[in-house]
Design a protein around this motif. Sequence first.
Motif, mmCIF file in Angstrom:
data_model
loop_
_atom_site.group_PDB
_atom_site.id
_atom_site.type_symbol
_atom_site.label_atom_id
_atom_site.label_comp_id
_atom_site.label_asym_id
_atom_site.label_seq_id
_atom_site.Cartn_x
_atom_site.Cartn_y
_atom_site.Cartn_z
ATOM 1 N N GLY A 16 0.963 -0.893 -0.211
ATOM 2 C CA GLY A 16 -0.143 0.124 -0.091
ATOM 3 C C GLY A 16 0.357 1.228 -0.011
ATOM 4 N N GLY A 17 1.833 1.342 0.397
ATOM 5 C CA GLY A 17 2.792 2.521 0.874
ATOM 6 C C GLY A 17 3.772 2.346 -0.298
ATOM 7 N N GLY A 18 3.907 1.646 -1.314
ATOM 8 C CA GLY A 18 4.366 1.546 -2.250
ATOM 9 C C GLY A 18 4.147 2.268 -2.986
ATOM 10 N N PHE A 19 2.481 1.432 -3.255
ATOM 11 C CA PHE A 19 1.420 1.933 -4.737
ATOM 12 C C PHE A 19 1.290 3.468 -4.443
ATOM 13 C CE2 PHE A 19 0.780 -1.945 -5.750
ATOM 14 C CZ PHE A 19 0.536 -1.979 -6.485
ATOM 15 N N ALA A 20 0.934 3.688 -2.746
ATOM 16 C CA ALA A 20 0.414 5.265 -2.733
ATOM 17 C C ALA A 20 1.571 5.765 -2.911
ATOM 18 C CB ALA A 20 0.387 5.491 -1.090
ATOM 19 N N LEU A 21 3.109 5.798 -2.615
ATOM 20 C CA LEU A 21 4.551 6.488 -3.029
ATOM 21 C C LEU A 21 3.991 6.923 -4.834
ATOM 22 C CD1 LEU A 21 6.655 7.285 -2.025
ATOM 23 C CD2 LEU A 21 7.811 5.789 -2.541
ATOM 24 N N VAL A 22 4.276 5.985 -5.373
ATOM 25 C CA VAL A 22 4.323 5.973 -6.950
ATOM 26 C C VAL A 22 2.716 6.779 -7.554
ATOM 27 C CG1 VAL A 22 3.742 4.906 -8.542
ATOM 28 C CG2 VAL A 22 5.163 3.325 -6.760
ATOM 29 N N GLY A 23 2.203 6.793 -6.850
ATOM 30 C CA GLY A 23 1.451 7.626 -7.111
ATOM 31 C C GLY A 23 1.266 9.167 -6.714
ATOM 32 N N ALA A 24 2.133 9.347 -6.045
ATOM 33 C CA ALA A 24 1.850 10.509 -5.536
ATOM 34 C C ALA A 24 3.468 11.331 -6.795
ATOM 35 C CB ALA A 24 2.115 10.667 -4.161
ATOM 36 N N PHE A 33 -2.621 17.465 -17.520
ATOM 37 C CA PHE A 33 -3.774 16.677 -16.190
ATOM 38 C C PHE A 33 -4.268 15.634 -16.613
ATOM 39 C CE2 PHE A 33 -8.274 16.198 -16.203
ATOM 40 C CZ PHE A 33 -8.177 16.547 -14.928
ATOM 41 N N PHE A 34 -4.476 15.481 -17.214
ATOM 42 C CA PHE A 34 -4.694 13.591 -18.541
ATOM 43 C C PHE A 34 -3.893 12.468 -17.463
ATOM 44 C CE2 PHE A 34 -7.055 15.964 -20.829
ATOM 45 C CZ PHE A 34 -8.330 15.787 -20.795
ATOM 46 N N SER A 35 -2.403 12.970 -17.596
ATOM 47 C CA SER A 35 -1.605 11.473 -17.607
ATOM 48 C C SER A 35 -1.708 11.916 -15.540
ATOM 49 C CB SER A 35 -0.454 12.069 -17.602
ATOM 50 O OG SER A 35 -0.020 12.254 -19.288
ATOM 51 N N ARG A 36 -1.767 13.154 -15.248
ATOM 52 C CA ARG A 36 -1.600 13.490 -13.678
ATOM 53 C C ARG A 36 -2.835 12.660 -13.062
ATOM 54 N NH1 ARG A 36 -0.166 19.273 -14.569
ATOM 55 N NH2 ARG A 36 1.820 19.214 -14.794
ATOM 56 N N LEU A 37 -4.214 12.349 -13.827
ATOM 57 C CA LEU A 37 -5.060 12.419 -12.762
ATOM 58 C C LEU A 37 -4.805 10.361 -12.998
ATOM 59 C CD1 LEU A 37 -8.208 12.520 -12.272
ATOM 60 C CD2 LEU A 37 -8.761 12.173 -15.218
ATOM 61 N N HIS A 38 -4.542 10.156 -14.458
ATOM 62 C CA HIS A 38 -4.453 8.947 -14.391
ATOM 63 C C HIS A 38 -3.918 7.870 -13.407
ATOM 64 C CE1 HIS A 38 -4.422 5.054 -15.820
ATOM 65 N NE2 HIS A 38 -2.729 4.682 -15.252
ATOM 66 N N GLY A 39 -1.831 9.180 -12.742
ATOM 67 C CA GLY A 39 -1.577 8.213 -12.032
ATOM 68 C C GLY A 39 -2.242 8.355 -10.418
ATOM 69 N N LYS A 42 -4.591 5.073 -10.123
ATOM 70 C CA LYS A 42 -5.366 4.014 -10.555
ATOM 71 C C LYS A 42 -4.084 3.002 -9.048
ATOM 72 C CE LYS A 42 -7.385 4.214 -14.529
ATOM 73 N NZ LYS A 42 -8.068 4.803 -13.699
ATOM 74 N N ALA A 43 -3.299 3.954 -8.585
ATOM 75 C CA ALA A 43 -1.517 3.625 -7.745
ATOM 76 C C ALA A 43 -2.634 3.766 -6.007
ATOM 77 C CB ALA A 43 -1.089 4.007 -7.976
ATOM 78 N N THR A 44 -3.337 4.945 -6.143
ATOM 79 C CA THR A 44 -3.604 5.076 -4.897
ATOM 80 C C THR A 44 -4.901 4.457 -4.072
ATOM 81 O OG1 THR A 44 -4.451 7.345 -5.730
ATOM 82 C CG2 THR A 44 -2.939 7.689 -4.157
ATOM 83 N N THR A 45 -6.041 3.926 -4.984
ATOM 84 C CA THR A 45 -6.543 2.995 -4.645
ATOM 85 C C THR A 45 -6.348 1.554 -4.609
ATOM 86 O OG1 THR A 45 -8.024 4.499 -6.660
ATOM 87 C CG2 THR A 45 -9.050 2.118 -6.037
ATOM 88 N N VAL A 46 -4.797 0.687 -5.246
ATOM 89 C CA VAL A 46 -4.884 -0.121 -4.908
ATOM 90 C C VAL A 46 -4.149 0.419 -3.365
ATOM 91 C CG1 VAL A 46 -3.386 -2.557 -5.558
ATOM 92 C CG2 VAL A 46 -4.478 -1.172 -6.933
ATOM 93 N N SER A 84 -15.388 9.171 -10.194
ATOM 94 C CA SER A 84 -14.741 10.175 -10.177
ATOM 95 C C SER A 84 -13.788 10.887 -10.906
ATOM 96 C CB SER A 84 -14.387 10.768 -8.701
ATOM 97 O OG SER A 84 -13.245 9.901 -8.483
ATOM 98 N N ALA A 85 -13.225 9.904 -11.561
ATOM 99 C CA ALA A 85 -11.329 10.644 -12.138
ATOM 100 C C ALA A 85 -12.415 10.101 -13.683
ATOM 101 C CB ALA A 85 -10.604 8.736 -12.696
ATOM 102 N N ASN A 86 -13.637 9.326 -14.018
ATOM 103 C CA ASN A 86 -14.322 9.480 -15.556
ATOM 104 C C ASN A 86 -14.595 11.059 -15.501
ATOM 105 O OD1 ASN A 86 -15.599 9.014 -17.751
ATOM 106 N ND2 ASN A 86 -16.675 7.702 -17.538
ATOM 107 N N LEU A 87 -15.525 11.177 -14.330
ATOM 108 C CA LEU A 87 -16.377 12.852 -14.668
ATOM 109 C C LEU A 87 -15.054 13.942 -14.505
ATOM 110 C CD1 LEU A 87 -18.881 12.096 -12.030
ATOM 111 C CD2 LEU A 87 -18.928 12.515 -14.090
ATOM 112 N N LEU A 88 -14.409 14.118 -13.776
ATOM 113 C CA LEU A 88 -12.996 15.183 -14.200
ATOM 114 C C LEU A 88 -12.513 14.831 -15.767
ATOM 115 C CD1 LEU A 88 -11.336 13.967 -10.726
ATOM 116 C CD2 LEU A 88 -12.643 16.868 -11.584
ATOM 117 N N ALA A 89 -11.994 13.920 -16.588
ATOM 118 C CA ALA A 89 -11.910 13.674 -17.307
ATOM 119 C C ALA A 89 -12.634 13.893 -18.413
ATOM 120 C CB ALA A 89 -11.496 12.127 -17.690
#
Length: 110
Positions: A16-24, A33-39, A42-46, A84-89
């Motif tokens: 969990g910490g690794g995925f949150a770090l990758v997302g950050a 924006f779209f690339s920043r939204l994707h990271g 996906k990563a912080t949800t996991v 929420s990611a879909n609505l933002l995109a």
Amino acid sequence: MPIILEVIVSVLLLTGGGFALVGAIGLARLPDFFSRLHGPTKATTVGVGSIALASIVFFYGRGDGLSLSELLLIVFLAMTAPVSANLLAKAAMHLQVRTTDNTRGNTWDQ
């Protein structure tokens, strides 16, 4: 608590910490924006789901039983983060937010 549960909790926390770090890092380093939204989505949800699952396993191992609130947190996160990611995109596409040249799917300039 048995040693196997401690190992499981440790692995879940590190995952969990690794995925949150990758997302950050993705949020800070990706170019548009779209690339920043994707990271982060996906990563912080996991990542957060894994940390909450580690909490469930830890307190179950202590004999406190299963925690409904943590289980609901995982379900709520899994349902709302993609929506929420879909609505933002879609809002960004409607506003024609510019992308970098190397972003795949860049159709604004055609």
